[in-house]
Design an enzyme around this catalytic site. Structure first.
Site, PDB file in Angstrom:
ATOM      1  N   VAL A   1      49.373 -50.729 -10.498  1.00  0.00           N
ATOM      2  CA  VAL A   1      48.384 -51.304 -11.416  1.00  0.00           C
ATOM      3  C   VAL A   1      47.370 -52.105 -10.607  1.00  0.00           C
ATOM      4  O   VAL A   1      47.509 -52.239  -9.395  1.00  0.00           O
ATOM      5  CB  VAL A   1      49.049 -52.190 -12.506  1.00  0.00           C
ATOM      6  CG1 VAL A   1      49.998 -51.360 -13.352  1.00  0.00           C
ATOM      7  CG2 VAL A   1      49.763 -53.389 -11.903  1.00  0.00           C
TER       8      VAL A   1
ATOM      9  N   SER B   1      46.846 -45.109   1.479  1.00  0.00           N
ATOM     10  CA  SER B   1      45.455 -44.712   1.661  1.00  0.00           C
ATOM     11  C   SER B   1      45.288 -43.214   1.512  1.00  0.00           C
ATOM     12  O   SER B   1      46.181 -42.433   1.836  1.00  0.00           O
ATOM     13  CB  SER B   1      44.945 -45.116   3.049  1.00  0.00           C
ATOM     14  OG  SER B   1      43.603 -44.685   3.193  1.00  0.00           O
TER      15      SER B   1
ATOM     16  N   LYS C   1      46.972 -52.407   5.632  1.00  0.00           N
ATOM     17  CA  LYS C   1      46.108 -51.635   4.728  1.00  0.00           C
ATOM     18  C   LYS C   1      44.769 -52.357   4.529  1.00  0.00           C
ATOM     19  O   LYS C   1      43.709 -51.723   4.494  1.00  0.00           O
ATOM     20  CB  LYS C   1      46.790 -51.399   3.375  1.00  0.00           C
ATOM     21  CG  LYS C   1      45.888 -50.710   2.341  1.00  0.00           C
ATOM     22  CD  LYS C   1      45.466 -49.343   2.819  1.00  0.00           C
ATOM     23  CE  LYS C   1      44.497 -48.522   2.008  1.00  0.00           C
ATOM     24  NZ  LYS C   1      43.790 -48.945   0.882  1.00  0.00           N
TER      25      LYS C   1
ATOM     26  N   HIS D   1      42.828 -51.709   7.576  1.00  0.00           N
ATOM     27  CA  HIS D   1      42.386 -50.309   7.467  1.00  0.00           C
ATOM     28  C   HIS D   1      41.089 -50.242   6.664  1.00  0.00           C
ATOM     29  O   HIS D   1      40.120 -49.588   7.058  1.00  0.00           O
ATOM     30  CB  HIS D   1      43.487 -49.469   6.796  1.00  0.00           C
ATOM     31  CG  HIS D   1      43.039 -48.123   6.294  1.00  0.00           C
ATOM     32  ND1 HIS D   1      42.262 -47.968   5.145  1.00  0.00           N
ATOM     33  CD2 HIS D   1      43.225 -46.877   6.775  1.00  0.00           C
ATOM     34  CE1 HIS D   1      42.012 -46.684   4.961  1.00  0.00           C
ATOM     35  NE2 HIS D   1      42.584 -45.999   5.935  1.00  0.00           N
ATOM     36  N   ASN D   2      41.070 -50.939   5.546  1.00  0.00           N
ATOM     37  CA  ASN D   2      39.867 -50.905   4.709  1.00  0.00           C
ATOM     38  C   ASN D   2      38.694 -51.597   5.389  1.00  0.00           C
ATOM     39  O   ASN D   2      37.547 -51.172   5.234  1.00  0.00           O
ATOM     40  CB  ASN D   2      40.156 -51.539   3.344  1.00  0.00           C
ATOM     41  CG  ASN D   2      40.911 -50.599   2.433  1.00  0.00           C
ATOM     42  OD1 ASN D   2      41.596 -49.697   2.898  1.00  0.00           O
ATOM     43  ND2 ASN D   2      40.806 -50.806   1.137  1.00  0.00           N
TER      44      ASN D   2
ATOM     45  N   GLU E   1      37.359 -49.168   7.584  1.00  0.00           N
ATOM     46  CA  GLU E   1      36.666 -48.199   6.708  1.00  0.00           C
ATOM     47  C   GLU E   1      35.246 -48.699   6.387  1.00  0.00           C
ATOM     48  O   GLU E   1      34.271 -47.920   6.442  1.00  0.00           O
ATOM     49  CB  GLU E   1      37.517 -48.042   5.441  1.00  0.00           C
ATOM     50  CG  GLU E   1      36.950 -47.209   4.325  1.00  0.00           C
ATOM     51  CD  GLU E   1      37.883 -47.245   3.090  1.00  0.00           C
ATOM     52  OE1 GLU E   1      39.068 -46.881   3.209  1.00  0.00           O
ATOM     53  OE2 GLU E   1      37.414 -47.648   2.007  1.00  0.00           O
TER      54      GLU E   1
ATOM     55  N   LYS F   1      35.358 -53.781  -3.714  1.00  0.00           N
ATOM     56  CA  LYS F   1      36.399 -54.346  -4.564  1.00  0.00           C
ATOM     57  C   LYS F   1      37.118 -55.508  -3.898  1.00  0.00           C
ATOM     58  O   LYS F   1      37.911 -56.173  -4.535  1.00  0.00           O
ATOM     59  CB  LYS F   1      37.379 -53.252  -4.973  1.00  0.00           C
ATOM     60  CG  LYS F   1      36.751 -52.326  -6.031  1.00  0.00           C
ATOM     61  CD  LYS F   1      37.756 -51.452  -6.716  1.00  0.00           C
ATOM     62  CE  LYS F   1      38.152 -50.284  -5.867  1.00  0.00           C
ATOM     63  NZ  LYS F   1      37.051 -49.307  -5.677  1.00  0.00           N
TER      64      LYS F   1
END
Ligand code: 6PG
Length: 478
Positions: free
Chosen positions: A74, A128, A182, A185-186, A189, A260
């Protein structure tokens, strides 16, 4: 109880993860707050494997074999806490709650501690690969306990992307380690995408090339050192023609990049850890700049005729394209070097023991930043786990050395021509800062001592010193 693992939260990511699990022979309990999604999943994809649907959370939990493994998929933040709060009273010691959303690692640490006190495992897991990855094989970054990984590992490894027969999933470390990597990682990105965007902008400005032509250039780049998922989809997006207008798609999209939050979190964490992830920070701020249309319009009006731009003269098209390619490559190495530095610093700060080579291995497939050169990052950390920076690993050092002249020409051109290239420029400045023998930081130390008696260290003696700047200007030990 018949299901081996459950998924609650069946929006597109949860739905696709559940289908991926079912397709790999796992019996999957499925639940969603509004049951229509659960029913439609079973109605549309029930033939892909064994789904065990429930309308209530209690029935969902009851349908799971023990120890239970429940994936929560969620929205990050409040919604995740709400589901966990509802779930926990229904669980028993040894059960495992897995959060596959993009949670902040500090929330994950907090939840892990709280659940551990109740005898439950909490596994914050980075996933991912977007929608398609969730269905066909994502890169999976689970944190949490070793014990939880012993149960979950085989399941996750079966649904992850595979590269050369190696699954893109590894136990990252305890607590919030999975969500931390993560997050970074973003951040990478964000940097990767900003660099790509700057390369596109420079090619368009200098060559007057059309988006489709630039798409062809990216497609070509994708067969070399730059080969990666993001370069591949850049070619696709640039070549896309808008149905409604017949114009290049990029020309009908509003030029304000949204976010986000994971890039912002990466930068905030880097500030706390004292790691200069300048490329990622510039990329994040470039999105913020794009999102201020009123300021942009005002500045555009005020400075339309006062650019101070030097005419660029004739251009050798092939040479310029090659310069941009090399500048992109070198800046991209910086982005990954900075990201891996942050992971190392976070791992030390929080005691996670993250293995950078193992991480590079599971980023080779499934995830958004998958790229050919992750093989080289893995090799670099395999042969020297204490590498001071990726930039000095032989493969990357050579790549940067071969690119640096192009990099300088491109940043020089961007500056002269008034084309904003913040990520290219700051990556180059970072490289120059790192490689310089003496930095003007010495002057900053002198200034700090002058106005605030903050003391300084000397190059030729132990200890800290202070000068009586307003008095006899003699140095004394601090
Ligand atoms: C992934 C992506 C995914 C998400 C991005 C988008 O690894 O699959 O990173 O998690 O699409 O976080 O982030 P922004 O909306 O902040 O660009």
């Amino acid at each position: 109880a018949t299901a081996q693992i459950g998924v609650t939260g069946l929006a597109v990511m949860g739905r696709n993860l559940a289908r991926n699990l079912a397709r790999h022979g796992h019996r999957v309990a499925v639940h969603n707050r509004s049951p229509e999604r659960t029913h439609s999943l079973v109605a549309e994809h029930g033939d892909e494997g064994t789904f065990v649907p429930s309308e209530s959370l209690a029935d969902f939990v009851a349908s799971l074999e023990r120890p239970r493994a429940v994936i929560v998929m969620v929205k990050a933040g409040g919604p995740t806490d709400a589901v966990i709060d509802e779930l926990v009273p229904l669980l028993e010691a040894g059960d495992i709650v897995i959060d596959c959303g993009n949670a902040h690692f500090a929330d994950t640490q907090r939840r892990e501690t709280a659940l551990r006190e109740r005898g439950l495992h909490f596994v914050g897991t980075g996933v991912s690969g977007g929608e398609e990855g969730a269905l066909l094989g994502p890169s999976i970054m689970p944190g949490g306990s070793e014990e939880a990984y012993r149960k979950l590992g085989p399941i996750f490894e079966s649904i992850a992307a595979q590269v050369d027969g190696v699954p893109c999933c590894v136990h990252i470390g305890p607590g919030g380690a999975g969500h931390f990597v993560k997050m970074v990682h973003n951040g990478i990105e964000y940097a990767d995408m900003q660099l790509i965007a700057e390369a596109y902008d420079l090619l368009r400005e200098r060559l007057g090339a059309t988006p489709a032509e630039i798409g062809d250039i990216f497609a070509e780049w994708n067969s070399g050192d730059l080969e990666s998922f993001l370069i591949e989809i850049t070619a696709d997006v640039l070549r896309h023609v808008d149905d409604r207008t017949g114009k290049a798609f990029v020309d009908v999209v509003e030029d304000q990049a949204e976010q986000k939050g994971t890039g912002r979190w990466t930068v905030q964490s880097a500030l706390d850890l004292g790691v200069p992830i300048t490329g990622i920070a510039e990329a994040t701020f470039a999105r913020s700049l794009s999102g201020h249309p009123e300021q942009r319009a005002a500045a555009h009006r005020a400075f339309a005729d006062t650019t101070g731009v030097t005419p660029a003269g004739d251009v050798d098209r092939d040479a310029f394209v090659e310069d941009v390619r090399r500048a992109l490559y070198a800046s991209k190495i910086v982005a990954y070097a900075q990201g891996f530095d942050q992971i190392k610093a976070g791992s030390e700060e929080y005691g996670w023991g993250v293995d950078p080579a193992a991480l590079a291995t599971i980023w080779r497939g499934g995830c958004i930043i998958r790229a050919r050169f992750l093989n080289r990052i893995r090799e670099a950390y395999d042969s020297d786990p204490d590498l001071p920076t990726l930039l000095v690993a032989p493969y990357f050092a050579e790549g940067v050395a071969q690119s640096v002249a192009s990099w300088r020409r491109i940043v020089g051109y961007a500056t002269q021509a008034g084309v904003p290239a913040p990520a290219f420029a700051s990556s180059l400045a970072y490289f120059d800062g790192l490689r310089r023998d003496r930095l003007p930081a010495a002057l900053i130390q002198g200034l700090r001592d002058n106005f605030g008696a903050h003391t300084y260290r000397r190059v030729d003696a132990e200890g800290s010193f202070h000068i009586q700047w307003a008095g006899d200007r003699k140095e004394s030990p601090a």
